[in-house]
Structures are given as structure tokens and as C-alpha cells.
Motif scaffolding. Structure first.
Motif, PDB file in Angstrom:
ATOM      1  N   SER A  96      28.142  71.806  10.781  1.00 34.40           N
ATOM      2  CA  SER A  96      29.097  72.903  10.607  1.00 34.40           C
ATOM      3  C   SER A  96      30.519  72.750  10.745  1.00 34.40           C
ATOM      4  N   PHE A  97      30.710  72.217  12.215  1.00 39.65           N
ATOM      5  CA  PHE A  97      32.131  71.682  12.666  1.00 39.65           C
ATOM      6  C   PHE A  97      32.597  70.651  11.669  1.00 39.65           C
TER       7      PHE A  97
ATOM      8  N   GLU B  57      31.621  69.747   8.781  1.00 37.10           N
ATOM      9  CA  GLU B  57      32.054  70.199   7.404  1.00 37.10           C
ATOM     10  C   GLU B  57      33.185  70.791   7.330  1.00 37.10           C
ATOM     11  N   ASP B  58      33.708  71.579   8.246  1.00 37.52           N
ATOM     12  CA  ASP B  58      34.903  72.252   8.254  1.00 37.52           C
ATOM     13  C   ASP B  58      36.222  71.145   8.461  1.00 37.52           C
ATOM     14  N   TYR B  59      35.849  70.410   9.515  1.00 39.97           N
ATOM     15  CA  TYR B  59      36.856  69.211   9.654  1.00 39.97           C
ATOM     16  C   TYR B  59      37.023  68.531   8.224  1.00 39.97           C
ATOM     17  N   THR B  60      36.069  68.333   7.764  1.00 42.58           N
ATOM     18  CA  THR B  60      35.988  67.374   6.626  1.00 42.58           C
ATOM     19  C   THR B  60      36.801  67.802   5.418  1.00 42.58           C
ATOM     20  N   VAL B  61      36.604  69.328   5.212  1.00 44.64           N
ATOM     21  CA  VAL B  61      37.441  70.014   4.237  1.00 44.64           C
ATOM     22  C   VAL B  61      39.144  69.719   4.609  1.00 44.64           C
ATOM     23  N   PHE B  62      39.428  69.619   5.685  1.00 47.95           N
ATOM     24  CA  PHE B  62      40.873  69.670   5.867  1.00 47.95           C
ATOM     25  C   PHE B  62      41.211  68.071   5.573  1.00 47.95           C
TER      26      PHE B  62
ATOM     27  N   LYS C 260      35.144  75.659  19.663  1.00 43.53           N
ATOM     28  CA  LYS C 260      34.690  76.031  18.733  1.00 43.53           C
ATOM     29  C   LYS C 260      34.834  77.584  18.484  1.00 43.53           C
TER      30      LYS C 260
ATOM     31  N   ASP D 154      40.879  77.905  15.266  1.00 37.13           N
ATOM     32  CA  ASP D 154      41.237  77.352  14.140  1.00 37.13           C
ATOM     33  C   ASP D 154      41.091  75.944  13.864  1.00 37.13           C
ATOM     34  N   VAL D 155      40.502  75.455  12.833  1.00 37.30           N
ATOM     35  CA  VAL D 155      39.762  74.006  12.772  1.00 37.30           C
ATOM     36  C   VAL D 155      41.391  73.411  11.924  1.00 37.30           C
ATOM     37  N   GLU D 156      41.876  73.905  11.089  1.00 40.71           N
ATOM     38  CA  GLU D 156      42.901  73.153  10.437  1.00 40.71           C
ATOM     39  C   GLU D 156      44.083  72.940  11.730  1.00 40.71           C
TER      40      GLU D 156
END
Lengths: 161, 552
Positions: B15-16, B18-23, B116, B119-121
Motif C-alpha cells: 500500500s505504501f 503504491e502511494d509512493y509510486t503514484v508520486f 505511515k 503525507d506521502v507526497e
């Protein structure tokens, strides 16, 4: 004789002396006669190299500074040919840079000229090592290596207490 | 074609990732990149050596103390090797407490940390700014500027050795002999809040990810001084040492391995049970470390440094020049032994492997008695055997009161220190802090700030022109290591001090009024909006580093 293997010390082996001083060669030959089966000599590195190509030699005593080809060039050429015969170098005092060069190619030991202290003992160990090298029994987990390490640790322990 | 960006993730949280990859996809639209996931320490080490990722994310969440300590030890090794030391490492924790309990990760190679749920961005921005030399489009936050208040930042260091009189600490701070430093020693509150005096300082000599190793004397009271509850007495230290004797290792057990054989280095790193085994891939660079940490045994894998066929042709009348020798491993060895002979009470055993020369030849050549030389190159099996012998021989050696003992608990006893660094806070957002300091601080040094909550600050090359001050350097640092609530509090704090400047840099006691909570610093944002085409973002462009020092 330290930690020499009994089987090996029965075999005396062939010694080669490479030196441009004839008198020194004669003196050393006399001293070492009881310890080697054959003693060969050469007046410079080039002739010493020829001897090593044609004879089965277990140990070399070599002067460093010689005309035609010096001791460093000799050991380098010998090592390039794949021969791991032990080299014992004579050094005159004040030759540290040449000793460093010799170390790079595999020196067994050094002897100071003209005293040649412990010559007999060093040569015997050299000959024994020469036989080991030829039979490829140089094993890092061997008793010699381990016991030598333990000795050093013990001597440093004594100094601390 | 532009080189592919490589991000390595050591963890298992899809899950983490995936979020990191989005940015990553959002920001690297035109740049090729890949994110590789690994799950084991072995794969992590293999990948780091072979692929040299631009940055590594290490997920410590849900790992045991022992696992965290083991990974930290690997990071420490990687940070001492030429091929991997410049790779930036970042950590991820499940919650704030987990990070605080393991804050020593910052002294083992971690540059910044993410909790966790935050803000991942922002975390992506931080990792990308440090990992890639890029201009990024960063979100703009409200900034409180002109604060100009003194504050003691806490620089994170590690204690490496302790005796009844001395404490050796690794940090990024230089100390002159006689200089005082107040610091907390997290291992025991008895040691905290005291002012220690530096006796010696060595650069590039730390066993941790730090630029300096400093020997401090423990501040016992003078015979005529008044004794209070806070006074540290010698018998307190003696009792502590005695009580924790199983966690303290005499230096006699320390060993340093020097080899450039990467396969061997990888294997050693992944070995279980390595009681204070140091690793290096260069002899010359190890000399300050050896003279500071004084390992009892040094194992030099000589064959990995020597290529005899490449030696210069020797003219029979010409000696090798000093210049040629200066880059020569044998000259480096001579330099090391010169320093050792000059030092008091230090005679390590030097085991040289992978050499055709014998022990006696080395001893006579270098005039040093404790040398053992062997033909076979160093292997894990040989090393294990030698370490076993060393451990047996030194097991029963009694320690003397003045002997420096190493901290060696494999179960994650982290003897971290928090050294107080007096600074003047200038500006703050929820993303960065800027401050003035008289001390020369290297980039990527990590500090702790406890206003309004506990955060960590990592110094970065600034991306704004920072106003100068005489005799001071103006530093910028990323703020990280807070959870969602912490950053909300920080946001409120900043909003508050924009409207109502502080007289002392500390957390606010009174609550914000509803008006202040709802108001936005419109005048500030309007000015900023005018400067930027994109209202809430601005281009981040690195500026030169003032003092030129960097840990990467």
C-alpha cells in the motif's frame, strides 16, 4: 627447527645462491653444506633465472643489488613464470625501498649483510617451505597458521598483563 | 537517453509502495524510472552493491528490535564503503513511538524518516530532492519568518566507548580540545543534561555514520564542589559499568577487515553474530579510524589491492619513486605502522592475507613484530576461524578501570546521544526550518527539535537565498519524523506565530482562538502567489552549500 614437518626435514633439497660477490658465496656454501643436498650458485639475476628454469630448486638466497639483473627483477620474472620458490634476500643496511619491492613479489625472509644472523635456521625453514609449495600443501586452516596466530595473541596478552 | 532513476524499497508494504509510486509517476513523467522491491537483507545488500540505486527506502515497521539493529549494522557498513557510501537511505516507521525508540537509525546511515499515515507526497519530495539532483515542483507552505530566537537543537550522535573516566562519541560536530558540550546520553538519565569536556577529536574516524569521533571526559565534581541530586558521582558510573558488563566489550575483541572483494564484504555484512567487527574497503582511508578506535586485530586482504603485473618496469639503476609509492598499498601499510609505533600502548595484530611474502619478511621489512602473513586470500571461512581464535584468546582477559569498553548489545541497545547545538531559529514552515549557527555543520546531518512537538530536521542544500549573518551560517533543513497529529499541531503553531511572534522559541501554552484557527495568513500567501505562476507550488532549485561539507 620450529614447526617443521618431520617428513620434510628429512629431505634437504637444492639451494641456489645468487650473488655477485664470489667470496660471500663460498662462505655461505660452507656454512650451509650440512643443510642442503645441493648448493648451486649464479653471479647475477640473469644466470640465476636460467638455473631456476633448468633445475629443481627449493630455496633461493639472493642479493638485491647486482649487475646485469638485480634481485627484484629476478623474483619478478620467476613469479611471472609461476614458480613460487621461496626467496631469502640479503640486504645491506639502508635498503628499505628495495625490501618493499621484494615484498610485493613474495619474500620469504630478509638477512642483513654482512652479519647473516640466523642464516642456517632461516634456510632450513626456506627449504622446508619450498617442498610444501611444490606439493601445494599451503593451507590457511593448517596448524602452522593457526598456531602462529595463537602465539602472537599470547605474546600480546602477556604484554597487557 | 536520460539515465533511468532507480529507487530500491526494502520492505513489504504494498500500500505504501503504491502511494509512493503514484508520486514518482507524477513527477517523473518524462524520465525513466523503476522502483524495485526486496524483502530480505541479502537481496537488499546484493541490489545496493550491484545496482547502486539513487535512493533506498527501508521499511522498519513491524520489525523486531533485533532485526532493526541488524539492518542498521548493514547500513553502517554500507556507509563506510566507497562504492555505496553516497547512496541516500530513508526509513519508514509505523508510528512516532517506534521512530523515537529507534532514533539511532540516523547515526547508522538514515537521512530522514517517514511515519505511515503522513503525507506521502511530502516524503517523496524529500527523498527526490536528496536522491536526485533535480528541480522539483514543491508545494508551498505558510512560512513564519524573522523569528530570530535562540534555541538548542539536539544533534543525534552515538556513544561508541565508555570507561570510568571517558566517553567516546560519534557525531557530525567538531570539538577543539577543552571545548565543552552539553548533551544527553539516552542510555541512562544519570548521564544526561551534563556538560562534558572534549579531550580529543578525530575526523573520518567514527564507527558510525558520523564525521567526527570525540573523546569526552566525564564531568565528575571537584573535591570541594557542592554535591546535589544532579551531580554525577564516579561510583554511579562504576556501578553502571559493573551492572552492564555483559553489554560492554573490551577493545581487545574489536577487529577491522580491510578488503576490496565485494563478494566477501557482502558475506561479512550478512553474517550473524559479528561482535564489533568493522569493515573497510581501503587502507589509507582507514588510518584515522584505526588510530581513533584502535581495533585489536586488523585483517588486510592484500591480494584485493595489489596487481603486481601492473607495477612499473624497474630499470636496474632506478628505484621506485616516492610518488609511485605514495599510491602504493605497501606505502600505505608503512604509513599506518609508523602511526601505530608512534602511539602509546597500541600494538594491534596485523594479519595480512593474499600475499606471497611470509610473516618474517614483513616483520623485518616494517620493523613491527605483530604481523602474520599468509598466501591464501581472505575468505569468510578463514575470517571465522581467526575471529574464533581471537575471541577465545581474549575471553578471559581482565579489563582495567581506564580501559575503554565498546557498546555491543546485539539486541538493540542503542547508546545514542543528543548533543546540544545552540542556534538562532530564523524561519519555519511545516516542511522546512532555517536557522543560524556558528558551527560548521555538514549537509544531511540530522537534528531533533522539540517545539511544538518532537520532529527531526535534516540539513539540505538550501533552495532559497537565505539572509546571511556575520560569523554565522544560515542553514536549511527538512522537517520530518512527525505523524499526522504532529504536523497538524505544527501547522497551527506556525499559523499562530505568523500572527503573534514569539519572545521565546517554545511550544505555545494557550490554545489558538477560533478566529486564529480559521484565518489563513492571506497577506503572506498573496505575496507568494504573485511570485509564482502556479499558486501553491514553486520550483525547487538547489543553491550552493555555504561551507562545502556534505555527508553524501
Amino acid at each position: 627447527m620450529g614447526s617443521l614437518n618431520c617428513e620434510v626435514c628429512m629431505r634437504k633439497g637444492t639451494l641456489l645462491i645468487v650473488d655477485d660477490e664470489e667470496q660471500l658465496i663460498e662462505n655461505v656454501m660452507l656454512l650451509l653444506e650440512p643443510y642442503a643436498e645441493r648448493i648451486l650458485s649464479a653471479p647475477n639475476g640473469k644466470e640465476g633465472l636460467e638455473v631456476l628454469k633448468n633445475e629443481d630448486v627449493q630455496c633461493v638466497i639472493c642479493d638485491i643489488r647486482m649487475p646485469v639483473m638485480d634481485g627484484i627483477h629476478l623474483i619478478r620474472e620467476v613469479r611471472r613464470s609461476g614458480n613460487e620458490v621461496p626467496f631469502i634476500f640479503y640486504t645491506a643496511h639502508g635498503d628499505p625501498s628495495l625490501m618493499k619491492e621484494a615484498i610485493k613479489y613474495g619474500a620469504f625472509d630478509f638477512l642483513d649483510k654482512p652479519e647473516l644472523l640466523n642464516l642456517e635456521d632461516i634456510v632450513q625453514r626456506g627449504l622446508a617451505h619450498g617442498f610444501k609449495v611444490q606439493s601445494d600443501t599451503d593451507d590457511p586452516s593448517s596448524g602452522d597458521f593457526v598456531s602462529e596466530y595463537q602465539k602472537i595473541l599470547n605474546s600480546s596478552k602477556k604484554e597487557d598483563s | 537517453m536520460e539515465k533511468e532513476r532507480y529507487i530500491l524499497y526494502f520492505g513489504a508494504d504494498e500500500s505504501f509502495l503504491e502511494d509512493y509510486t503514484v508520486f514518482a509517476k507524477k513527477y517523473f513523467q518524462k524520465t525513466p524510472f523503476k522502483i524495485v522491491e526486496v524483502h530480505t537483507a541479502g537481496d537488499f545488500v546484493q541490489n545496493t552493491f550491484d545496482e547502486h540505486p539513487n535512493l533506498c527506502l527501508i521499511d522498519f515497521s513491524l520489525k523486531s528490535k533485533k532485526e532493526i539493529k541488524s539492518i542498521c549494522q548493514i547500513l553502517n557498513y554500507l556507509k563506510h564503503l566507497s562504492s555505496t557510501f553516497s547512496i541516500p537511505f530513508f526509513s519508514i516507521f509505523s508510528n512516532k513511538n517506534e521512530l523515537l525508540e529507534n532514533q539511532a537509525v540516523f547515526t547508522h546511515g538514515i537521512l530522514a524518516s517517514f511515519i505511515k499515515g503522513e503525507d506521502v507526497e511530502k516524503f517523496f519530495q524529500l527523498t527526490a530532492y536528496i536522491g536526485f539532483n533535480d528541480s522539483l515542483s514543491a508545494p508551498r507552505f505558510a512560512r513564519a519568518r524573522g523569528i530570530n530566537l535562540p534555541y538548542d537543537l539536539l544533534h543525534l550522535g552515538m556513544a561508541s566507548h565508555l570507561s570510568e573516566e571517558l566517553l567516546m562519541v560519534s557525531s557530525d560536530l567538531h570539538h577543539e580540545p577543552g571545548q565543552s558540550r552539553n548533551f544527553n546520553f539516552c542510555i541512562d538519565e544519570n548521564f544526561s543534561g551534563l556538560t562534558y569536556t572534549a579531550e580529543e577529536d578525530s575526523e573520518a574516524a567514527s564507527p558510525y555514520y558520523a564525521t567526527h569521533s570525540t573523546l569526552f571526559s566525564i564531568p565528575y565534581p571537584d573535591p570541594w564542589a557542592e554535591i546535589t541530586d544532579g551531580t554525577l558521582m564516579k561510583d554511579t558510573i562504576q556501578t553502571w559499568i559493573s551492572f552492564h558488563s555483559e553489554l560492554l566489550l573490551p577493545k581487545k575483541k574489536n577487529a577491522l577487515v580491510i578488503s576490496s572483494n565485494q563478494d566477501l564484504l557482502k558475506k561479512v555484512m550478512l553474517k550473524e553474530d559479528k561482535p564489533f567487527l568493522f569493515l573497510s574497503d581501503g587502507l589509507k582511508k582507514s588510518i584515522p579510524f584505526i588510530m581513533s578506535q584502535k581495533p585489536n586485530s586488523i585483517y588486510l586482504d592484500l591480494s584485493t589491492f595489489v596487481e603486481p603485473e601492473k607495477q612499473p618496469d624497474l630499470d636496474s639503476s632506478k628505484l621506485t619513486t616516492e610518488e609511485e609509492l605514495s599510491h602504493d598499498i605497501f606505502q600505505e601499510l608503512e604509513n599506518l605502522l609508523k602511526e601505530i609505533k608512534f602511539a602509546d600502548h597500541y600494538e594491534p595484530i596485523l594479519v595480512i592475507l593474499g600475499t606471497p611474502s611470509k610473516s618474517d619478511a614483513f616483520k623485518k621489512n616494517y620493523q613491527y613484530p605483530s604481523i602474520l602473513a599468509f598466501h591464501e586470500p581472505l575468505s569468510l571461512e578463514v575470517l571465522d576461524k581467526l575471529l574464533e581464535i581471537q575471541a577465545q584468546k581474549t575471553a578471559s582477559t581482565p579489563t582495567t578501570p581506564d580501559e575503554l569498553l565498546s557498546f555491543s548489545d546485539p539486541e538493540a541497545l542503542f547508546p545514542c546521544t543528543e548533543l546540544k547545538v545552540p542556534v538562532k531559529i530564523f524561519s519555519m514552515t511545516e516542511n522546512e526550518l532555517t536557522f543560524y549557527s556558528k558551527e560548521a555543520l555538514p549537509m544531511y546531518s540530522v537534528f531533533k527539535i522539540e517545539v511544538p512537538e518532537t520532529f527531526f530536521v535534516t540539513l539540505i542544500p538550501p533552495y532559497a537565498d537565505l539572509p546571511p549573518m556575520l560569523d554565522h551560517t544560515h542553514y536549511m533543513g527538512f522537517v520530518h519524523g512527525g505523524d499526522f497529529k504532529d504536523f497538524m499541531l505544527l501547522r497551527n503553531f506556525i499559523n499562530r506565530i505568523i500572527f503573534k511572534p514569539l519572545t521565546e522559541f517554545k511550544a505555545l501554552e494557550e490554545e489558538l482562538t477560533e478566529q486564529e484557527n480559521n484565518a489563513s495568513p492571506s497577506s503572506e500567501m498573496t505575496q507568494i502567489q504573485k511570485e509564482s505562476k502556479n499558486k501553491n507550488r514553486y520550483e525547487v532549485i538547489r543553491k550552493p552549500v555555504y561551507n562545502g561539507k556534505s555527508k553524501l
